[in-house]
Write a protein that holds these residues in place. Sequence first.
Motif, short mmCIF file in Angstrom:
data_model
loop_
_atom_site.label_atom_id
_atom_site.label_comp_id
_atom_site.label_asym_id
_atom_site.label_seq_id
_atom_site.Cartn_x
_atom_site.Cartn_y
_atom_site.Cartn_z
N UNK A 33 24.35 -24.85 69.03
CA UNK A 33 23.30 -23.90 69.83
C UNK A 33 24.18 -22.39 69.80
N UNK A 34 25.04 -21.97 69.48
CA UNK A 34 25.61 -20.92 69.81
C UNK A 34 25.34 -19.99 68.67
N UNK A 35 25.29 -21.18 67.43
CA UNK A 35 25.72 -20.28 66.01
C UNK A 35 24.11 -19.74 65.46
N UNK A 36 23.55 -18.74 65.17
CA UNK A 36 22.44 -17.86 64.58
C UNK A 36 22.26 -18.42 63.13
N UNK A 37 22.82 -18.50 62.47
CA UNK A 37 22.61 -19.89 61.22
C UNK A 37 22.59 -20.40 61.40
N UNK A 38 22.80 -21.21 62.42
CA UNK A 38 22.39 -22.88 62.52
C UNK A 38 20.80 -23.68 62.06
N UNK A 39 20.09 -23.00 63.61
CA UNK A 39 18.57 -23.36 63.31
C UNK A 39 17.80 -23.04 61.46
N UNK A 40 17.52 -23.13 60.80
CA UNK A 40 17.47 -23.06 59.62
C UNK A 40 17.39 -24.94 59.18
N UNK A 41 19.11 -25.26 58.77
CA UNK A 41 19.47 -25.75 59.22
C UNK A 41 18.95 -27.53 60.01
N UNK A 42 19.14 -27.20 61.49
CA UNK A 42 18.78 -27.59 62.51
C UNK A 42 17.53 -28.29 62.11
N UNK A 43 16.69 -27.14 61.87
CA UNK A 43 14.94 -27.89 60.95
C UNK A 43 15.19 -28.59 59.70
N UNK A 44 15.90 -28.34 59.36
CA UNK A 44 16.34 -29.70 57.94
C UNK A 44 16.46 -31.02 58.11
N UNK A 45 16.60 -31.11 58.74
CA UNK A 45 17.82 -31.74 59.57
C UNK A 45 15.89 -32.82 60.62
N UNK A 46 16.22 -32.44 60.94
CA UNK A 46 14.93 -32.75 61.51
C UNK A 46 13.86 -33.02 60.83
N UNK A 47 13.48 -32.65 59.16
CA UNK A 47 12.63 -33.37 58.23
C UNK A 47 13.42 -34.60 57.60
N UNK A 48 14.08 -34.20 57.80
CA UNK A 48 15.49 -35.24 57.21
C UNK A 48 15.35 -36.90 58.15
N UNK A 49 15.60 -36.88 59.20
CA UNK A 49 14.98 -37.28 60.25
C UNK A 49 14.23 -38.15 59.89
N UNK A 50 13.11 -37.69 59.79
CA UNK A 50 11.39 -38.36 59.24
C UNK A 50 11.32 -39.73 57.99
N UNK A 51 12.88 -39.61 57.14
CA UNK A 51 12.71 -40.65 55.97
C UNK A 51 13.22 -41.85 56.05
N UNK A 52 12.53 -43.52 55.89
CA UNK A 52 13.52 -44.08 55.68
C UNK A 52 14.64 -44.56 54.71
N UNK A 53 15.07 -43.75 53.61
CA UNK A 53 15.82 -43.76 53.15
C UNK A 53 17.46 -42.96 54.00
N UNK A 54 17.02 -41.96 54.70
CA UNK A 54 17.79 -41.37 55.30
C UNK A 54 18.12 -41.22 56.87
N UNK A 55 19.49 -41.38 56.92
CA UNK A 55 20.24 -41.51 59.06
C UNK A 55 20.61 -40.18 59.01
#
Length: 231
Positions: A33-55
């Motif tokens: 939460x304290x890393x300014x470079x992390x929100x775009x990566x967090x967004x990528x993970x949110x998109x991946x979380x929608x996929x059935x073929x990814x945990x």
Amino acid sequence: MRNFWAAMGMAGWLAIGAASAESPVVVELFTSQGCSSCPPADHILSELARRDDVIALGLHVDYWDYIGWADSFAQPGFTKRQKSYAAAAGERMVYTPQFVVGGGERIVGAKPMEVMQAVMDLSEAPPRIEVELGREAGALLVSARRATGETAPILVQLVRYRPSSSVVIESGENAGHQLDYANVVTSWTLLGRWTGAEDLALSAPLDGDLPGAVILQEEGPGAILAAARLP
């Protein structure tokens, strides 16, 4: 942030070809939460979380806490896990954000195309372990068998996670922002070690209603050979 991703068209791209998989690809994101470079990566993970073929799993590290904001999801064990990945690869430093795909491919930064390519490569690989999960009287039942003749030790791990969380950051590099997170890992438990010489039949207590997954991984930590969501 949403306008940025809409302009790049990454959210739609990450969703292309989403399908069910017998053994989904595990994508770990080491973030803070304290890393300014992390929100775009967090967004990528949110998109991946929608996929059935990814945990997709968000592991929050604690080594950013000293900068001015203590991550409310961070656990020392997740920092240790990231450092163990680095040591196994002969690396001396760790970075956030960092994706680890399938326990082997390490990607620093928010690079959705590299992450997705790694997912696709592993999705096309032949299965090395077949795993099935069940529930019975408050217990998790894990059964598995090797699809190959390998006998290297395997870690049988249970991961639980919170599907979504929002946090208002009050200080540090992301001060003044409300950040959204997906699949925030709350616990990572070793259920046992398995050589694979015989079929696996394991029972473990299963409390609460949080979603989760069982991950079978080579020691090291090394390659993730199989994974399955909790039934």
